[in-house]
Enzyme design. Structure first.
Site, PDB file in Angstrom:
ATOM      1  N   ASP A 129       0.784  -1.168  -0.036  1.00  0.00           N
ATOM      2  CA  ASP A 129      -0.201  -0.079   0.083  1.00  0.00           C
ATOM      3  C   ASP A 129       0.750   1.242  -0.090  1.00  0.00           C
ATOM      4  O   ASP A 129       1.965   1.288   0.584  1.00  0.00           O
ATOM      5  CB  ASP A 129      -0.758   0.176   1.271  1.00  0.00           C
ATOM      6  CG  ASP A 129      -1.963   1.161   1.612  1.00  0.00           C
ATOM      7  OD1 ASP A 129      -2.677   1.135   0.493  1.00  0.00           O
ATOM      8  OD2 ASP A 129      -1.810   1.947   2.416  1.00  0.00           O
ATOM      9  N   GLU A 136       1.369  -0.226  -4.892  1.00  0.00           N
ATOM     10  CA  GLU A 136       0.644   0.739  -5.505  1.00  0.00           C
ATOM     11  C   GLU A 136       1.332   2.003  -5.673  1.00  0.00           C
ATOM     12  O   GLU A 136       1.519   2.629  -4.513  1.00  0.00           O
ATOM     13  CB  GLU A 136      -0.688   1.020  -4.240  1.00  0.00           C
ATOM     14  CG  GLU A 136      -1.732   1.733  -4.672  1.00  0.00           C
ATOM     15  CD  GLU A 136      -2.057   2.677  -3.708  1.00  0.00           C
ATOM     16  OE1 GLU A 136      -3.155   3.316  -3.930  1.00  0.00           O
ATOM     17  OE2 GLU A 136      -1.353   2.915  -2.715  1.00  0.00           O
TER      18      GLU A 136
HETATM   19  C1  QV4 Z   1      -8.918  13.646   6.927  1.00  0.00           C
HETATM   20  C2  QV4 Z   1      -8.702  14.721   6.025  1.00  0.00           C
HETATM   21  C3  QV4 Z   1      -6.949  15.191   6.273  1.00  0.00           C
HETATM   22  C4  QV4 Z   1      -7.049  15.730   7.575  1.00  0.00           C
HETATM   23  C5  QV4 Z   1      -7.414  14.272   8.558  1.00  0.00           C
HETATM   24  C6  QV4 Z   1      -7.421  14.901  10.154  1.00  0.00           C
HETATM   25  O1  QV4 Z   1      -8.538  14.199   4.732  1.00  0.00           O
HETATM   26  O2  QV4 Z   1      -6.771  16.100   5.296  1.00  0.00           O
HETATM   27  O3  QV4 Z   1      -5.697  15.780   8.226  1.00  0.00           O
HETATM   28  O4  QV4 Z   1      -8.633  14.053   8.598  1.00  0.00           O
HETATM   29  O5  QV4 Z   1      -7.916  13.772  10.916  1.00  0.00           O
HETATM   30  C7  QV4 Z   1      -9.308   8.369   5.851  1.00  0.00           C
HETATM   31  C8  QV4 Z   1     -10.441   9.704   5.686  1.00  0.00           C
HETATM   32  C9  QV4 Z   1      -9.741  10.930   5.590  1.00  0.00           C
HETATM   33  C10 QV4 Z   1      -9.045  11.207   6.890  1.00  0.00           C
HETATM   34  C11 QV4 Z   1      -7.950  10.191   7.273  1.00  0.00           C
HETATM   35  C12 QV4 Z   1      -7.216  10.201   8.485  1.00  0.00           C
HETATM   36  O6  QV4 Z   1     -11.103   9.392   4.464  1.00  0.00           O
HETATM   37  O7  QV4 Z   1     -10.630  11.777   5.310  1.00  0.00           O
HETATM   38  O8  QV4 Z   1      -8.168  12.351   6.699  1.00  0.00           O
HETATM   39  O9  QV4 Z   1      -8.627   8.805   7.029  1.00  0.00           O
HETATM   40  O10 QV4 Z   1      -8.279  10.066   9.591  1.00  0.00           O
HETATM   41  C13 QV4 Z   1      -7.975   4.765   2.592  1.00  0.00           C
HETATM   42  C14 QV4 Z   1      -8.962   5.852   1.992  1.00  0.00           C
HETATM   43  C15 QV4 Z   1      -8.598   7.087   2.797  1.00  0.00           C
HETATM   44  C16 QV4 Z   1      -8.541   6.853   4.129  1.00  0.00           C
HETATM   45  C17 QV4 Z   1      -7.391   5.999   4.561  1.00  0.00           C
HETATM   46  C18 QV4 Z   1      -7.212   5.804   6.146  1.00  0.00           C
HETATM   47  O11 QV4 Z   1      -8.737   5.981   0.710  1.00  0.00           O
HETATM   48  O12 QV4 Z   1      -9.757   8.178   2.632  1.00  0.00           O
HETATM   49  O13 QV4 Z   1      -8.488   8.265   4.887  1.00  0.00           O
HETATM   50  O14 QV4 Z   1      -7.741   4.830   3.874  1.00  0.00           O
HETATM   51  O15 QV4 Z   1      -8.249   5.350   6.347  1.00  0.00           O
HETATM   52  C19 QV4 Z   1      -3.427   8.770  -2.707  1.00  0.00           C
HETATM   53  C20 QV4 Z   1      -2.102   7.788  -2.301  1.00  0.00           C
HETATM   54  C21 QV4 Z   1      -2.615   6.314  -2.376  1.00  0.00           C
HETATM   55  C22 QV4 Z   1      -3.936   6.152  -1.786  1.00  0.00           C
HETATM   56  C23 QV4 Z   1      -4.949   7.062  -2.368  1.00  0.00           C
HETATM   57  C24 QV4 Z   1      -6.386   6.830  -1.593  1.00  0.00           C
HETATM   58  O16 QV4 Z   1      -0.966   7.938  -3.149  1.00  0.00           O
HETATM   59  O17 QV4 Z   1      -1.463   5.528  -1.769  1.00  0.00           O
HETATM   60  O18 QV4 Z   1      -4.394   8.341  -2.001  1.00  0.00           O
HETATM   61  N1  QV4 Z   1      -4.344   4.543  -1.615  1.00  0.00           N
HETATM   62  C25 QV4 Z   1      -3.899   3.638  -0.723  1.00  0.00           C
HETATM   63  C26 QV4 Z   1      -5.105   2.744  -0.439  1.00  0.00           C
HETATM   64  C27 QV4 Z   1      -6.346   3.550   0.243  1.00  0.00           C
HETATM   65  C28 QV4 Z   1      -5.817   4.101   1.387  1.00  0.00           C
HETATM   66  C29 QV4 Z   1      -4.419   4.323   1.531  1.00  0.00           C
HETATM   67  C30 QV4 Z   1      -3.498   4.362   0.423  1.00  0.00           C
HETATM   68  C31 QV4 Z   1      -4.004   4.645   2.887  1.00  0.00           C
HETATM   69  O19 QV4 Z   1      -5.556   1.794  -1.778  1.00  0.00           O
HETATM   70  O20 QV4 Z   1      -7.425   2.702   0.126  1.00  0.00           O
HETATM   71  O21 QV4 Z   1      -6.678   5.138   1.942  1.00  0.00           O
HETATM   72  O22 QV4 Z   1      -3.436   3.561   3.422  1.00  0.00           O
HETATM   73  O23 QV4 Z   1      -3.359   8.718  -4.197  1.00  0.00           O
END
Ligand code: QV4
Ligand code: CA
Length: 512
Positions: free
Chosen positions: A212, A248
């Site tokens: 990831d 990824e």
């Molecule tokens: C929020 C705000 C932030 C703020 C924070 C404050 O957005 O700006 O600072 O609150 O507390 C979740 C929420 C998100 C929240 C975050 C932290 O959706 O709103 O931040 O938690 O509490 C998945 C989801 C994310 C989720 C994350 C962790 O998609 O929404 O965040 O899991 O639970 C980029 C990367 C790529 C990534 C992609 C989604 O380059 O690597 O974004 N893809 C992978 C996975 C994906 C996962 C992650 C990475 C993180 O496939 O499923 O994100 O592990 O492009």
């Protein structure tokens, strides 16, 4: 001698590109958010009999539990440790699944979240999937243990501590991705904990990892991690087999961090693939199927032997990650089946099929307000089992795209044509195309607004073949359309643009 050492070294580094699949099976299916018990059953009753090579599972590591919103799917991307309980099941269930899937020749690939722990706002307590205590405010994760000095904050130079600018490589790799506490992977101690977790899974029998958020980790650090991984368990894999690694990295162009910074270490997810296939099949920007004659590298994608490809993934099917509105999903079933069939027929990359659950979409100004919704669950947040209907589809809002006849039969098609060259291309200059795979398979697609009516060179031996899209060969009979291939390899095709599935596929094993 020198040559021997060189070959050994090359063998070592190239091993990570091999999915280690068995019995000529070629595709992976992502059983997103499935319980381990259901995956074990699915391996035995469906995946092995239908030629699926492996399963990508949701993160098995201990994660935070989020109640606002209520148990979102993404809570599993916020680890608080490496104990093996999650809403998919406990360690025993995980081990049982790995064993049973391996016993029928279906590999398990683990989604490894190693760039970060939970969000900075994750609080303090035991609201975690195994009940372990943690304190996000203090960056204290005693179950690993990680503490304050195992994180990157000192190296991040943004005001918020988060990634603010994707054009700044240091930010992307040393700052927090959406506030997720960023691990200092250059530390030997941290690498030791991460590889301890991954090696435990390898020893249990997994065949590799989806890693990831690789864009957010330095390639040198990843190389250090991969270099410490064990060889696969010899109970199921040839001695010395290395874990399959697919990383990824979302590279759609326009950023300083690119896929090719990672392709030396293992395969990389090719996000251009689904984005471009989506615009082409939707006919956006005047794109046409006929342009796909040089699909793959010719479209500016990474080399085929480095790519892991898919039409949609768990992020971009709900507006997370990148790819935009062009991504095709089960919600657009007719076009989706066409896209998946095209992917599975085409030789480019290692293919991953998505298997989803339905949620109540609520799209406001192009954004899905319910993009967080977790899998079909009981009131207490526990994930529901996947019930199988008499007609072999899934119930309870599990979509099971991998069980759709058209998709499952194309997974089999890909196995039958494995190793055969891309051949006998035909197009009408617009949205009707056909191509084959040597003399083992042929597909014809009509995405125009009129009939396809053509006699085409299939490259196949003479005979009567059963179309595996409208039906399939069952014993000596065909439940779908029959195709007659003449002694010259040519066959007549007629496909209505209004057909449920405006495409036909035949292969060596569908010959009557
Ligand atoms: C929020 C705000 C932030 C703020 C924070 C404050 O957005 O700006 O600072 O609150 O507390 C979740 C929420 C998100 C929240 C975050 C932290 O959706 O709103 O931040 O938690 O509490 C998945 C989801 C994310 C989720 C994350 C962790 O998609 O929404 O965040 O899991 O639970 C980029 C990367 C790529 C990534 C992609 C989604 O380059 O690597 O974004 N893809 C992978 C996975 C994906 C996962 C992650 C990475 C993180 O496939 O499923 O994100 O592990 O492009
Ligand atoms: Ca990082």
């Amino acid at each position: 001698m020198k040559l021997l050492i060189l070959t050994a070294l090359l063998g070592m580094s190239f091993a990570q590109f091999n999915p280690n699949t068995k019995h000529g099976r070629t595709s992976i299916v992502h059983l997103f958010e499935w319980r381990w018990a259901d995956i074990a059953a699915e391996c035995e009753r469906y995946l092995a009999p239908n030629g699926f090579g492996g399963v990508q599972i949701s993160p098995p590591s201990e994660s935070i539990i989020v109640t606002n919103p209520s148990y979102p799917w993404w809570q599993r991307y916020q680890p608080i440790g490496y104990n093996l309980c999650s809403r998919s099941g406990n360690e025993n269930e995980l081990r049982d699944m790995i064993t049973r899937c391996n016993n029928v020749g279906v590999n398990i690939y683990v989604d490894a979240v190693i760039n970060h722990m939970c969000g900075a706002g994750g609080g303090e307590g035991t609201h975690s999937s195994c009940g372990s205590y943690f304190n996000a405010n203090k960056k204290d994760f005693p179950t690993v243990p990680y503490s304050n000095w195992d994180f990157n904050d000192g190296k991040c130079n943004t005001g918020s501590g988060n990634i603010e600018n994707y054009n700044d490589v240091n930010q992307v790799r040393n700052c927090r991705l959406v506030s997720l506490l960023d691990l200092a992977l250059e530390k030997d101690y941290v690498r030791g904990k991460v590889t301890g977790y991954m090696n435990k899974l390898i020893d249990m029998g997994v065949a590799g990892f989806r890693v990831d958020a690789c864009k957010h980790m330095w390639p040198g650090d990843l190389s250090g991690v991969y270099g410490r991984l064990h060889s696969l368990n010899t109970k199921w894999f040839p001695s010395g087999s290395k874990p399959f690694i697919f990383q990824e990295v979302i590279d759609l162009g326009g950023e300083p961090i690119t896929s090719n910074q990672y392709t030396g270490l293992g395969r990389v997810t090719e996000f251009k693939y689904g984005a471009k296939l989506g615009t082409t099949i939707r006919k956006w920007n005047n794109e046409k199927l006929s342009y796909l004659k040089n699909w793959g590298e010719g479209y500016g994608m990474m080399p085929s032997d480095k790519a892991l490809v898919f039409v949609d993934n768990h992020d971009n099917q709900r507006g997370h990650g990148a790819g935009g509105g062009s991504i095709l999903t089960f919600w657009d079933a007719r076009l989706y089946k066409m896209a998946v069939a095209l992917m599975l027929a085409h030789p480019y990359g290692v293919t991953r099929v998505m298997s989803s659950y339905r949620w109540s979409r609520n799209i406001v100004n192009g954004q899905d307000k319910n993009d967080w919704m977790g899998p079909p669950s009981n009131g207490n947040g526990s994930t529901k089992p996947v019930p199988i209907n008499p007609d072999s589809t899934c119930g309870d809002n599990w979509v099971c795209e991998h069980r759709w006849r058209q998709i499952r039969n194309m997974v089999i098609f890909r196995n039958v044509v494995n190793g055969q060259p891309f051949s006998n291309w035909w197009d009408n200059g617009n949205n009707q195309i056909a191509f084959g795979r040597g003399n083992r398979g042929f597909i014809v697609i009509n995405n125009d607004s009129g009939y396809l009516d053509a006699t085409l060179n299939t490259g196949m031996p003479q005979g009567t073949y059963c179309d595996v899209i409208s039906g399939q060969k069952e014993g000596s009979r065909c439940t779908g359309t029959q195709v007659q291939v003449g002694g010259d390899g040519r066959a007549y095709f007629k496909i209505s643009h209004t057909a449920d599935d405006p495409f036909i596929a035949i292969h060596a094993n569908s010959k009557l």
